[in-house]
Structure formats: structure tokens, C-alpha cells
Design a protein around this motif. Sequence first.
Motif, PDB file in Angstrom:
ATOM      1  N   MET A   1      -4.577  -8.509   0.862  1.00  0.00           N
ATOM      2  CA  MET A   1      -3.547  -9.532   0.858  1.00  0.00           C
ATOM      3  C   MET A   1      -4.051 -10.703   1.685  1.00  0.00           C
ATOM      4  N   ASP A   2      -3.433 -10.999   2.799  1.00  0.00           N
ATOM      5  CA  ASP A   2      -3.759 -12.154   3.600  1.00  0.00           C
ATOM      6  C   ASP A   2      -3.665 -11.754   5.063  1.00  0.00           C
ATOM      7  N   ARG A   3      -4.436 -12.399   5.914  1.00  0.00           N
ATOM      8  CA  ARG A   3      -4.325 -12.203   7.365  1.00  0.00           C
ATOM      9  C   ARG A   3      -4.574 -10.769   7.812  1.00  0.00           C
ATOM     10  N   GLY A   4      -5.490 -10.068   7.173  1.00  0.00           N
ATOM     11  CA  GLY A   4      -5.835  -8.714   7.583  1.00  0.00           C
ATOM     12  C   GLY A   4      -4.788  -7.667   7.269  1.00  0.00           C
ATOM     13  N   ILE A   5      -3.914  -7.928   6.326  1.00  0.00           N
ATOM     14  CA  ILE A   5      -2.855  -6.992   5.967  1.00  0.00           C
ATOM     15  C   ILE A   5      -3.379  -6.086   4.861  1.00  0.00           C
ATOM     16  N   HIS A   6      -3.397  -4.786   5.106  1.00  0.00           N
ATOM     17  CA  HIS A   6      -3.872  -3.818   4.120  1.00  0.00           C
ATOM     18  C   HIS A   6      -2.686  -3.244   3.356  1.00  0.00           C
ATOM     19  N   VAL A   7      -2.661  -3.485   2.057  1.00  0.00           N
ATOM     20  CA  VAL A   7      -1.588  -2.973   1.207  1.00  0.00           C
ATOM     21  C   VAL A   7      -1.986  -1.581   0.716  1.00  0.00           C
ATOM     22  N   LYS A   8      -1.163  -0.577   1.034  1.00  0.00           N
ATOM     23  CA  LYS A   8      -1.424   0.786   0.565  1.00  0.00           C
ATOM     24  C   LYS A   8      -1.081   0.931  -0.903  1.00  0.00           C
ATOM     25  N   SER A   9       0.045   0.351  -1.325  1.00  0.00           N
ATOM     26  CA  SER A   9       0.441   0.430  -2.731  1.00  0.00           C
ATOM     27  C   SER A   9       1.510  -0.604  -3.026  1.00  0.00           C
ATOM     28  N   ILE A  10       1.572  -0.987  -4.307  1.00  0.00           N
ATOM     29  CA  ILE A  10       2.630  -1.855  -4.823  1.00  0.00           C
ATOM     30  C   ILE A  10       3.194  -1.168  -6.054  1.00  0.00           C
ATOM     31  N   THR A  11       4.501  -0.913  -6.037  1.00  0.00           N
ATOM     32  CA  THR A  11       5.164  -0.211  -7.131  1.00  0.00           C
ATOM     33  C   THR A  11       6.262  -1.091  -7.710  1.00  0.00           C
ATOM     34  N   PRO A  12       6.193  -1.372  -9.015  1.00  0.00           N
ATOM     35  CA  PRO A  12       7.295  -2.111  -9.624  1.00  0.00           C
ATOM     36  C   PRO A  12       8.554  -1.255  -9.653  1.00  0.00           C
ATOM     37  N   ALA A  13       9.685  -1.872  -9.412  1.00  0.00           N
ATOM     38  CA  ALA A  13      10.987  -1.203  -9.476  1.00  0.00           C
ATOM     39  C   ALA A  13      11.929  -2.140 -10.221  1.00  0.00           C
ATOM     40  N   ASP A  15      13.917  -4.942 -11.080  1.00  0.00           N
ATOM     41  CA  ASP A  15      14.093  -6.285 -10.520  1.00  0.00           C
ATOM     42  C   ASP A  15      13.499  -6.445  -9.114  1.00  0.00           C
ATOM     43  N   SER A  16      12.449  -5.672  -8.794  1.00  0.00           N
ATOM     44  CA  SER A  16      11.866  -5.770  -7.463  1.00  0.00           C
ATOM     45  C   SER A  16      10.457  -5.168  -7.449  1.00  0.00           C
ATOM     46  N   MET A  17       9.829  -5.246  -6.294  1.00  0.00           N
ATOM     47  CA  MET A  17       8.551  -4.574  -6.049  1.00  0.00           C
ATOM     48  C   MET A  17       8.669  -3.858  -4.715  1.00  0.00           C
ATOM     49  N   ILE A  18       8.078  -2.684  -4.634  1.00  0.00           N
ATOM     50  CA  ILE A  18       8.035  -1.935  -3.379  1.00  0.00           C
ATOM     51  C   ILE A  18       6.595  -1.987  -2.894  1.00  0.00           C
ATOM     52  N   ILE A  19       6.399  -2.554  -1.700  1.00  0.00           N
ATOM     53  CA  ILE A  19       5.065  -2.709  -1.132  1.00  0.00           C
ATOM     54  C   ILE A  19       4.971  -1.833   0.105  1.00  0.00           C
ATOM     55  N   HIS A  20       4.023  -0.893   0.097  1.00  0.00           N
ATOM     56  CA  HIS A  20       3.817  -0.013   1.245  1.00  0.00           C
ATOM     57  C   HIS A  20       2.609  -0.496   2.043  1.00  0.00           C
TER      58      HIS A  20
END
Length: 52
Positions: A1-13, A15-20
Motif C-alpha cells: 500500500m503506502d507508507r510501509g503499510i502491509h496489507v494481509k488481505s482485501i476481501t470484497p463484501a 457494498d464494501s471491502m474488508i482490509i486486514h
Amino acid sequence: MDRGIHVKSITPAKDSMIIHLDTPEQAQAAQLVLQHHLPEGYAILKSRRCSG
């Protein structure tokens, strides 16, 4: 992502997204990045599991 942020997962839901992420600190940093980059009207919510 940005600024050293490590995204474990992104799950569509419905009308939304769940970002872990790895840590509450990364979640807070990601929230700031998303607020800056997403158009007005998007809601960014923290998970109940996130204690930060």
C-alpha cells in the motif's frame, strides 16, 4: 500500500471491502491514507478486533 503499510488481505463484501492489516498502528496509518485518497462520502470503519 503506502507508507510501509502491509496489507494481509482485501476481501470484497456487500457494498464494501474488508482490509486486514498486521497491527493496530498499521490500521490507523491506513485509515489516514484512505481518508486522504478516497472521495468524500466513503466511510472507513475499524474492526471490533482492532484495539488501537
